[in-house]
Write an enzyme that holds these catalytic residues in place. Structure first.
Site, PDB file in Angstrom:
ATOM      1  N   THR A  65       0.802  -1.226   0.000  1.00  0.00           N
ATOM      2  CA  THR A  65       0.000   0.000   0.000  1.00  0.00           C
ATOM      3  C   THR A  65       0.835   1.277   0.000  1.00  0.00           C
ATOM      4  O   THR A  65       0.275   2.376  -0.006  1.00  0.00           O
ATOM      5  CB  THR A  65      -0.943   0.015   1.220  1.00  0.00           C
ATOM      6  OG1 THR A  65      -0.171  -0.166   2.417  1.00  0.00           O
ATOM      7  CG2 THR A  65      -1.973  -1.092   1.115  1.00  0.00           C
ATOM      8  N   GLY A  66       2.144   1.142   0.024  1.00  0.00           N
ATOM      9  CA  GLY A  66       3.001   2.323  -0.046  1.00  0.00           C
ATOM     10  C   GLY A  66       2.857   3.022  -1.386  1.00  0.00           C
ATOM     11  O   GLY A  66       2.469   2.432  -2.390  1.00  0.00           O
ATOM     12  N   LYS A  67       3.199   4.305  -1.409  1.00  0.00           N
ATOM     13  CA  LYS A  67       3.046   5.106  -2.622  1.00  0.00           C
ATOM     14  C   LYS A  67       3.837   4.526  -3.787  1.00  0.00           C
ATOM     15  O   LYS A  67       3.330   4.392  -4.909  1.00  0.00           O
ATOM     16  CB  LYS A  67       3.491   6.542  -2.333  1.00  0.00           C
ATOM     17  CG  LYS A  67       3.343   7.487  -3.516  1.00  0.00           C
ATOM     18  CD  LYS A  67       3.777   8.903  -3.138  1.00  0.00           C
ATOM     19  CE  LYS A  67       3.665   9.845  -4.330  1.00  0.00           C
ATOM     20  NZ  LYS A  67       4.103  11.234  -3.953  1.00  0.00           N
ATOM     21  N   GLU A 146      18.189   0.598  -1.467  1.00  0.00           N
ATOM     22  CA  GLU A 146      19.627   0.716  -1.227  1.00  0.00           C
ATOM     23  C   GLU A 146      19.867   1.221   0.187  1.00  0.00           C
ATOM     24  O   GLU A 146      18.931   1.473   0.941  1.00  0.00           O
ATOM     25  CB  GLU A 146      20.265   1.646  -2.256  1.00  0.00           C
ATOM     26  CG  GLU A 146      19.702   3.048  -2.285  1.00  0.00           C
ATOM     27  CD  GLU A 146      20.359   3.920  -3.344  1.00  0.00           C
ATOM     28  OE1 GLU A 146      21.493   3.613  -3.748  1.00  0.00           O
ATOM     29  OE2 GLU A 146      19.738   4.913  -3.755  1.00  0.00           O
ATOM     30  N   TYR A 209      19.565  -0.028 -18.475  1.00  0.00           N
ATOM     31  CA  TYR A 209      18.472   0.581 -19.227  1.00  0.00           C
ATOM     32  C   TYR A 209      18.957   1.056 -20.600  1.00  0.00           C
ATOM     33  O   TYR A 209      18.284   0.877 -21.610  1.00  0.00           O
ATOM     34  CB  TYR A 209      17.875   1.775 -18.470  1.00  0.00           C
ATOM     35  CG  TYR A 209      17.447   1.492 -17.052  1.00  0.00           C
ATOM     36  CD1 TYR A 209      17.099   0.207 -16.645  1.00  0.00           C
ATOM     37  CD2 TYR A 209      17.402   2.509 -16.093  1.00  0.00           C
ATOM     38  CE1 TYR A 209      16.714  -0.052 -15.335  1.00  0.00           C
ATOM     39  CE2 TYR A 209      17.015   2.262 -14.787  1.00  0.00           C
ATOM     40  CZ  TYR A 209      16.682   0.979 -14.411  1.00  0.00           C
ATOM     41  OH  TYR A 209      16.302   0.718 -13.111  1.00  0.00           O
ATOM     42  N   GLU A 259      31.295  -3.668 -13.075  1.00  0.00           N
ATOM     43  CA  GLU A 259      32.008  -2.475 -12.627  1.00  0.00           C
ATOM     44  C   GLU A 259      33.033  -2.898 -11.590  1.00  0.00           C
ATOM     45  O   GLU A 259      33.137  -4.070 -11.227  1.00  0.00           O
ATOM     46  CB  GLU A 259      31.038  -1.455 -12.039  1.00  0.00           C
ATOM     47  CG  GLU A 259      30.284  -1.951 -10.821  1.00  0.00           C
ATOM     48  CD  GLU A 259      29.149  -1.040 -10.391  1.00  0.00           C
ATOM     49  OE1 GLU A 259      28.861  -0.999  -9.181  1.00  0.00           O
ATOM     50  OE2 GLU A 259      28.536  -0.390 -11.240  1.00  0.00           O
ATOM     51  N   HIS A 302      27.702   3.478  -6.148  1.00  0.00           N
ATOM     52  CA  HIS A 302      27.146   2.228  -5.634  1.00  0.00           C
ATOM     53  C   HIS A 302      27.897   1.798  -4.382  1.00  0.00           C
ATOM     54  O   HIS A 302      29.114   1.966  -4.283  1.00  0.00           O
ATOM     55  CB  HIS A 302      27.269   1.114  -6.682  1.00  0.00           C
ATOM     56  CG  HIS A 302      26.332   1.279  -7.835  1.00  0.00           C
ATOM     57  ND1 HIS A 302      26.624   0.811  -9.093  1.00  0.00           N
ATOM     58  CD2 HIS A 302      25.116   1.865  -7.929  1.00  0.00           C
ATOM     59  CE1 HIS A 302      25.630   1.092  -9.910  1.00  0.00           C
ATOM     60  NE2 HIS A 302      24.707   1.729  -9.225  1.00  0.00           N
TER      61      HIS A 302
END
Length: 699
Positions: A65-67, A146, A209, A259, A302
């Site tokens: 139910t979180g945004k 994170e 992406y 990386e 990161h």
């Protein structure tokens, strides 16, 4: 046995007692969870099959139910993902027209999910949510948050190893998505994806992406994309993702994005080499490694993007992957064309034809796939820089802490051979480890460094201490002294939630003496969980770069590159996403430019974030041009364009601005800049934008 001391991670849960290291305070408690039994032929590795999501995968959400979860679930449902409901503690009913349950166990019994997406903020106990899902035996658990405290994740991994039902992806992961099965569990930007034949294994969200968009433009599309994430201890690593993609029926080629940080890329290279040797028609792989021009000793955005003594650097990773038969590129926009070429050669080979240049026996040659051939070296970490993802304390403070734990420490007098001894993280075993080398000479330390992993819950044992003494070439009378030093270091590691306790020791009269110390502690334990206030009170922001400290307050990661008088570092960079920011430095250098900074606005940059980034970059007098490189995934191109225009109008920069926008709403973003009437150079092609930035910088 050198017992493991206690760490009060989450005292709100039912505890169990733990042994303690001699010389430390009384043990406290850690929570206990019940897990499914693991038979002799099955372990955590047997859960890899759970990564194969698709059309019929049943998906649930924790934190439903979180945004953020609500918006993500609605978007995924519209795309075709089979979302069956979710969990919010203490609540029952419906949400988005789907069942809402109070516990994961209730959801498992009623909804029978194949995967759960954990959309719980870091400060809301993500490790507890993972534990609850694993205890309920959900086959696949995806954690996207994170800044999860490192020792919480060490504890989670210690528990994951005891079961064979649940597989974890993350934390700090963009998620897992099947484009062919229209099943998304994560934050991936859906407009970039198209059903097809390319599998993706990636640490970086933004790089993955752009890779996906590249394969879509090349007409290849995607099959299964596994975002392992950039955390120090991911639940699934690159090698494991490759193992799944190699067997995935819809996958004909693979994109690998890694990386700096740990041995994951080297292990992936070794697996690829063995896979190519044993497979009649292996799937072609194209790779990219970020961090060639990373600042030594710094955490590049990161949590896991850093190296410690003995770990390979980006150049060594690239060399190993090339040697294994991977075609390496220096920018994600090139991955689509490179895979298209590899697949064409693969088709010729499997149909009886002869492969032609630029691919010979699958090894990358100079051509469209390589901008620069990099030296094949592994470099030790430079000790003079400090990592800002973690807190480092001064050596005198480290000595004081050692004395509190019963160990005498003093500056090196010049007498005796110094040896390297540390407690750090073994990313391969997902556990703590002792790192030891019989020498501290830079040319020898890397090759002679050895790791001794140990179980997080059980701690060190006497046999390990004996092996460490033998590797350090210590005398036979030093056994008790070494055990005392190791015990105290272990106590500090657990009690203060350290990530690296690095020392240099000498042998004197049968005693092991610490003569140098460099201690690093996990800042997420303090910022996310409000623990370790005493250690983090030792931080002295006045001794740090003021711009970097100010950037941190706005959730921006800024790292100054080069010395303040090095005028060749003249390109100020503003980039969204740590992986893309690292790659921007590398690709600019390949094109002949030098960046003045690393700046990650975050994967969800806003107009205000962009404006603040401009302010910070413009404070560097060396900067002669600002290069904005944005790939719109979660961040929309039009939002970034408005931020650039806002920054230009309000700040009136003294230097020209080059903007490269691709991805979500890229056309609208480019239109906003074109119609602004401002002297901003706008591009959609990276190489054209980079060339213009380098030209304007005078390099």
């Amino acid at each position: 046995m050198l017992p493991r001391p206690s760490l009060p991670l989450r005292p709100c849960r039912s505890p169990r007692s733990l042994p303690r290291l001699s010389g430390t305070s009384q043990p406290t408690t850690l929570p206990r969870r019940a897990f499914s039994a693991t038979g002799p032929s099955q372990d955590y590795a047997s859960t890899l099959k759970n990564l194969r999501i698709g059309k019929h995968t049943r998906v649930m959400f924790q934190g439903f139910t979180g945004k953020l979860a609500t918006a993500n679930a609605a978007e995924s449902i519209a795309w075709g993902t089979n979302v069956v409901g979710g969990v919010t503690p203490g609540r029952t009913g419906e949400h988005l027209g789907l069942p809402l349950l109070p516990t994961v166990q209730d959801a498992v019994e009623r909804l029978r999910p194949d995967v759960t997406g954990i959309y719980v903020a870091a400060h809301q106990d993500v490790p507890g949510a993972v534990e609850e899902a694993v205890a309920a035996e959900v086959p696949l658990v995806v954690a996207v948050a994170e800044h999860i405290p490192l020792h919480d994740m060490l504890r989670v991994h210690a528990m994951l190893k005891t079961q064979s039902r649940s597989r974890l992806v993350g934390a700090n992961s963009p998620g897992v998505i099947s484009a062919t099965g229209r099943c998304r569990v994560g934050f991936q930007p859906l407009p970039c994806f198209a059903p097809g034949k390319i599998g993706v294994a990636a640490k970086s969200g933004t790089l993955s992406y752009e890779c996906v968009a590249s394969t879509t433009r090349a007409g290849l599309g995607q099959s299964l994309c596994i975002g392992v994430g950039g955390d120090i201890l991911p639940g699934t690593d690159l090698r494991e993702a490759l193992m799944v993609l190699a067997e995935e029926e819809d996958t004909e080629g693979i994109a690998l994005i890694g990386e700096i940080g740990g041995w994951g890329e080297m292990e992936a290279a070794q697996w690829i080499k063995e896979y190519n040797a044993r497979t009649a028609n292996p799937k072609p792989i194209v790779g990219l490694i970020g961090g060639v021009h990373a600042a030594p000793g710094r955490v590049m955005g990161h949590a896991g993007a850093f190296t410690v003594l003995g770990e390979p650097d980006a150049r060594a990773n690239i060399a190993a992957l090339e040697a294994a038969g991977v075609t390496m590129v220096n920018h994600p926009s090139k991955i689509g064309d490179a895979l298209k070429a590899r697949l064409a050669e693969h088709t010729k080979t499997t149909s009886g034809g002869q492969p032609s240049s630029p691919f010979k026996s699958g090894v990358q040659q100079r051509g469209i796939h390589t901008a620069v051939r990099r030296a094949r070296t592994t470099q030790p970490r430079s000790p003079q820089h400090q990592q800002k993802r973690h807190l480092y304390i001064r050596e005198d403070q480290a000595f004081d802490l050692l004395r509190q734990y019963g160990v005498t420490a003093a500056e090196y007098s010049g007498k005796g051979t110094r040896r390297f001894l540390a407690i750090s993280i073994d990313r391969s075993t997902r556990s703590p480890c002792i790192v030891a080398s019989p020498t501290t000479e830079p040319d020898l330390a890397v090759s002679q460094t050895k790791r001794f992993p140990f179980d997080y819950n059980r701690g060190l044992d006497g046999l390990q201490a004996n092996r460490i003494a033998e590797h350090l070439k210590l005398g036979p009378r030093t056994g008790d002294s070494l055990r005392k030093v190791l015990g105290s270091l272990a106590a500090i590691f657990y009690d203060k939630e350290a990530f690296l306790l690095e020392t240099r020791v000498v042998e004197r009269l049968g005693e092991v003496k610490i003569v140098n110390a460099r201690f690093g502690f996990d800042d997420a334990a303090h910022r996310t969980a409000n623990r370790q206030a005493d250690i983090h009170a030792l931080r002295d922001p006045a001794a740090e770069d003021p711009a970097e400290v100010e950037a941190e307050r706005d959730a921006i990661v800024l790292i100054r590159l080069g010395s303040s008088d090095d005028r060749s570092c003249s390109i100020g960079t503003v980039v969204n996403g740590a992986g893309l920011a690292m790659n921007t430095l590398d690709a600019l250098a390949d094109a002949g430019g030098r960046a003045a900074n690393f700046l990650d606005t975050g994967g969800k940059a806003t107009s205000e974030t962009v404006k603040k980034s401009f302010e910070l970059v413009l404070r560097d007098e060396r900067v002669r041009v600002i290069f904005v490189n944005i790939f719109g995934g979660l961040t929309r191109g039009d939002m970034i364009a408005r931020g650039v225009v806002l920054a230009f109008e309000e700040l009136r920069p003294r230097v020209p601005v080059v903007v490269r926008i691709r991805g979500t709403n890229e056309a609208e973003g480019q239109r906003i800049i074109a119609e602004s009437g401002l002297p901003i150079y706008a591009f959609d092609d990276f190489e054209e934008a980079a060339a213009k930035a380098i030209e304007l910088s005078g390099q």
